[in-house]
Design an enzyme around this catalytic site. Structure first.
Site, PDB file in Angstrom:
ATOM      1  N   LYS A   1     -17.442  -1.815   3.274  1.00  0.00           N
ATOM      2  CA  LYS A   1     -18.292  -0.614   3.262  1.00  0.00           C
ATOM      3  C   LYS A   1     -19.743  -0.974   3.588  1.00  0.00           C
ATOM      4  O   LYS A   1     -20.447  -0.202   4.234  1.00  0.00           O
ATOM      5  CB  LYS A   1     -18.190   0.108   1.912  1.00  0.00           C
ATOM      6  CG  LYS A   1     -16.849   0.817   1.744  1.00  0.00           C
ATOM      7  CD  LYS A   1     -16.856   1.852   0.646  1.00  0.00           C
ATOM      8  CE  LYS A   1     -15.549   2.624   0.664  1.00  0.00           C
ATOM      9  NZ  LYS A   1     -15.392   3.554  -0.435  1.00  0.00           N
TER      10      LYS A   1
ATOM     11  N   LYS B   1      -6.348   1.022   7.097  1.00  0.00           N
ATOM     12  CA  LYS B   1      -5.876   1.829   5.966  1.00  0.00           C
ATOM     13  C   LYS B   1      -6.278   3.288   6.175  1.00  0.00           C
ATOM     14  O   LYS B   1      -7.386   3.555   6.641  1.00  0.00           O
ATOM     15  CB  LYS B   1      -6.545   1.279   4.691  1.00  0.00           C
ATOM     16  CG  LYS B   1      -6.117   1.931   3.415  1.00  0.00           C
ATOM     17  CD  LYS B   1      -7.021   1.533   2.248  1.00  0.00           C
ATOM     18  CE  LYS B   1      -8.249   2.395   2.148  1.00  0.00           C
ATOM     19  NZ  LYS B   1      -8.778   2.644   0.813  1.00  0.00           N
TER      20      LYS B   1
ATOM     21  N   LYS C   1     -10.473   8.303   3.740  1.00  0.00           N
ATOM     22  CA  LYS C   1     -11.258   9.537   3.934  1.00  0.00           C
ATOM     23  C   LYS C   1     -12.425   9.284   4.882  1.00  0.00           C
ATOM     24  O   LYS C   1     -12.722  10.083   5.757  1.00  0.00           O
ATOM     25  CB  LYS C   1     -11.805  10.031   2.598  1.00  0.00           C
ATOM     26  CG  LYS C   1     -10.764  10.466   1.613  1.00  0.00           C
ATOM     27  CD  LYS C   1     -11.451  10.982   0.350  1.00  0.00           C
ATOM     28  CE  LYS C   1     -10.670  10.666  -0.889  1.00  0.00           C
ATOM     29  NZ  LYS C   1     -11.052   9.374  -1.505  1.00  0.00           N
TER      30      LYS C   1
HETATM   31  N1  AQP Z   1      -4.207   4.445   2.606  1.00  0.00           N
HETATM   32  C1  AQP Z   1      -3.878   4.418   1.325  1.00  0.00           C
HETATM   33  N2  AQP Z   1      -2.623   4.058   0.955  1.00  0.00           N
HETATM   34  C2  AQP Z   1      -2.265   4.035  -0.349  1.00  0.00           C
HETATM   35  N3  AQP Z   1      -3.107   4.372  -1.369  1.00  0.00           N
HETATM   36  C3  AQP Z   1      -4.361   4.726  -1.044  1.00  0.00           C
HETATM   37  N4  AQP Z   1      -5.420   5.097  -1.801  1.00  0.00           N
HETATM   38  C4  AQP Z   1      -6.462   5.358  -0.978  1.00  0.00           C
HETATM   39  N5  AQP Z   1      -6.119   5.160   0.291  1.00  0.00           N
HETATM   40  C5  AQP Z   1      -4.822   4.760   0.298  1.00  0.00           C
HETATM   41  C6  AQP Z   1      -5.405   5.193  -3.253  1.00  0.00           C
HETATM   42  O1  AQP Z   1      -5.865   6.493  -3.586  1.00  0.00           O
HETATM   43  C7  AQP Z   1      -6.554   6.432  -4.825  1.00  0.00           C
HETATM   44  C8  AQP Z   1      -7.871   7.140  -4.714  1.00  0.00           C
HETATM   45  O2  AQP Z   1      -8.705   6.473  -3.783  1.00  0.00           O
HETATM   46  P1  AQP Z   1     -10.270   6.682  -3.798  1.00  0.00           P
HETATM   47  O3  AQP Z   1     -10.616   7.973  -3.241  1.00  0.00           O
HETATM   48  O4  AQP Z   1     -10.830   6.483  -5.129  1.00  0.00           O
HETATM   49  O5  AQP Z   1     -10.842   5.481  -3.002  1.00  0.00           O
HETATM   50  P2  AQP Z   1     -10.406   4.812  -1.702  1.00  0.00           P
HETATM   51  O6  AQP Z   1      -9.310   3.855  -1.925  1.00  0.00           O
HETATM   52  O7  AQP Z   1     -11.648   4.193  -1.180  1.00  0.00           O
HETATM   53  O8  AQP Z   1      -9.890   6.038  -0.819  1.00  0.00           O
HETATM   54  P3  AQP Z   1     -10.312   6.366   0.604  1.00  0.00           P
HETATM   55  O9  AQP Z   1      -9.511   7.487   1.101  1.00  0.00           O
HETATM   56  O10 AQP Z   1     -10.273   5.117   1.419  1.00  0.00           O
HETATM   57  O11 AQP Z   1     -11.801   6.900   0.420  1.00  0.00           O
HETATM   58  P4  AQP Z   1     -13.165   6.410   1.036  1.00  0.00           P
HETATM   59  O12 AQP Z   1     -12.960   6.404   2.523  1.00  0.00           O
HETATM   60  O13 AQP Z   1     -14.168   7.417   0.597  1.00  0.00           O
HETATM   61  O14 AQP Z   1     -13.441   5.039   0.511  1.00  0.00           O
HETATM   62  C9  AQP Z   1      -6.722   4.961  -5.166  1.00  0.00           C
HETATM   63  O15 AQP Z   1      -5.771   4.610  -6.162  1.00  0.00           O
HETATM   64  C10 AQP Z   1      -6.405   4.250  -3.894  1.00  0.00           C
HETATM   65  O16 AQP Z   1      -5.826   2.985  -4.131  1.00  0.00           O
END
Ligand code: AQP
Length: 326
Positions: free
Chosen positions: A111, A193, A196
């Site tokens: 990030k 991965k 969002k």
């Molecule tokens: N691609 C994924 N596959 C499986 N699990 C996932 N999680 C996120 N992406 C995947 C799981 O979703 C939960 C919530 O995630 P989060 O929003 O707290 O943070 P993150 O992992 O950083 O999710 P994003 O979508 O990637 O958000 P951004 O882009 O804002 O950082 C967690 O349990 C995560 O493991």
């Protein structure tokens, strides 16, 4: 009954990676464990954001979680900033977390690369996460695979704090991760991965037509160039989604059709769309109902925060007592 804690950032629309890696699991676990699920808006402000957007995304995240099956009769859903003890405990944990551990975190490095200037909050993200979990002395943390490293840091924070301030009896349990079989869903590019912030997602509440617009050009088996080439299902991201959404007999059929070039990738994607619509349609309907009842959503979040504040106050009382803080 062991206690579960997990969180999700309101940094965008809840996508199928979040759903398959975490949220679907929460909806099942709530019937077997005391479950606390937090919308972690203080984590979402560790990168640049728009205040008005964050506020509406927080509310939409609550709607999505409830629509996806979190039931306030069986689990507590709340917003992190409504329980101030999260930041209070986070500060305390900052004083026992080695800087080197934070700098090593993969998510921080990824990030940070995307930011023009990196704020201390992004570095300290996993410390706040440790505080989120340990504030409720949770035993289990159902997350996707990407969060396992952060959770290891939470375990280390618990060990360190216990050794320093509660040596006779471990006050904080060392929380363990709970992974689903679909522990990592790749984005539609098939490269990174699903995330969002990467714009490679399918939203859980998207309409079938919008999903198809994204599925149609989505990456499949990179080696399958012509329609007549037999494919290798195991290396295809669309096949992985079939495994998550389609019935076992369909998954078997898809694998056979792909590996014998019986189907082209578009045929395979059409069947996937059907499977996805079957599971996601009812969730979308429930979200529509909830959006029509904003008072009910507000009541659930207020009730959740009230419950969590009581638990959090008691933890902080004991933590401060053990640390010599009035
Ligand atoms: N691609 C994924 N596959 C499986 N699990 C996932 N999680 C996120 N992406 C995947 C799981 O979703 C939960 C919530 O995630 P989060 O929003 O707290 O943070 P993150 O992992 O950083 O999710 P994003 O979508 O990637 O958000 P951004 O882009 O804002 O950082 C967690 O349990 C995560 O493991």
């Amino acid at each position: 009954m062991s206690r579960i804690f997990s969180g999700i950032q309101p940094s965008g629309d809840l996508h199928i990676g979040n759903y398959l890696g975490a949220v679907k699991n929460w909806a099942q676990l709530q019937h077997r464990h005391e479950s606390i699920i937090c919308i972690v808006n203080l984590h979402a402000i560790t990168v640049p954001y728009e205040p008005r957007e964050l506020s509406s995304r927080t509310w939409e995240m609550a709607v999505s979680l409830l629509a996806a099956g979190l039931d306030p009769e069986h689990c507590t859903v709340f917003v992190q900033s409504m329980v101030p003890q999260h930041t209070e405990l986070s500060w305390i944990f900052n004083t026992i977390t080695p800087l080197g551990e934070l700098e090593r975190q993969t998510q921080f490095k990824e990030k940070a690369q995307r930011q023009e200037s990196v704020m201390a909050g992004l570095l300290n993200y996993p410390v706040l996460q440790a505080a989120d979990i340990l504030l409720y002395r949770a035993d289990l943390v159902p997350v996707g695979e990407d969060q396992v490293q952060h959770l290891e840091l939470s375990r280390e924070v618990a060990r360190k704090w216990n050794a320093r301030f509660s040596p006779q009896q471990d006050y904080f349990p060392e929380p363990k991760p709970l992974l689903t079989v679909t522990r990592r869903i790749m984005g539609l590019d098939g490269q990174t991965k699903m995330s969002k912030s990467m714009g490679n997602t399918i939203g859980l509440l998207e309409e079938p037509a919008a999903i198809w617009e994204k599925l149609r050009p989505a990456m499949t088996d990179p080696k399958r160039v012509r329609r007549t080439d037999p494919g290798t299902p195991e290396v295809c991201n669309i096949y992985q989604l079939h495994k998550a959404f389609s019935a076992p007999a369909t998954v078997e059929h898809v694998a056979k059709q792909c590996s014998t070039a019986g189907w082209g990738c578009i045929d395979c994607k059409k069947v996937l769309l059907e499977s996805m619509t079957g599971e996601m349609g009812p969730i979308r309907d429930r979200a529509l109902e909830l959006r029509a009842r904003p008072g009910r959503v507000e009541e659930i979040l207020q009730g959740g925060a009230e419950h969590c504040r009581l638990l959090a106050q008691e933890t902080m009382r004991q933590v401060k007592e053990k640390m010599g803080l009035p």
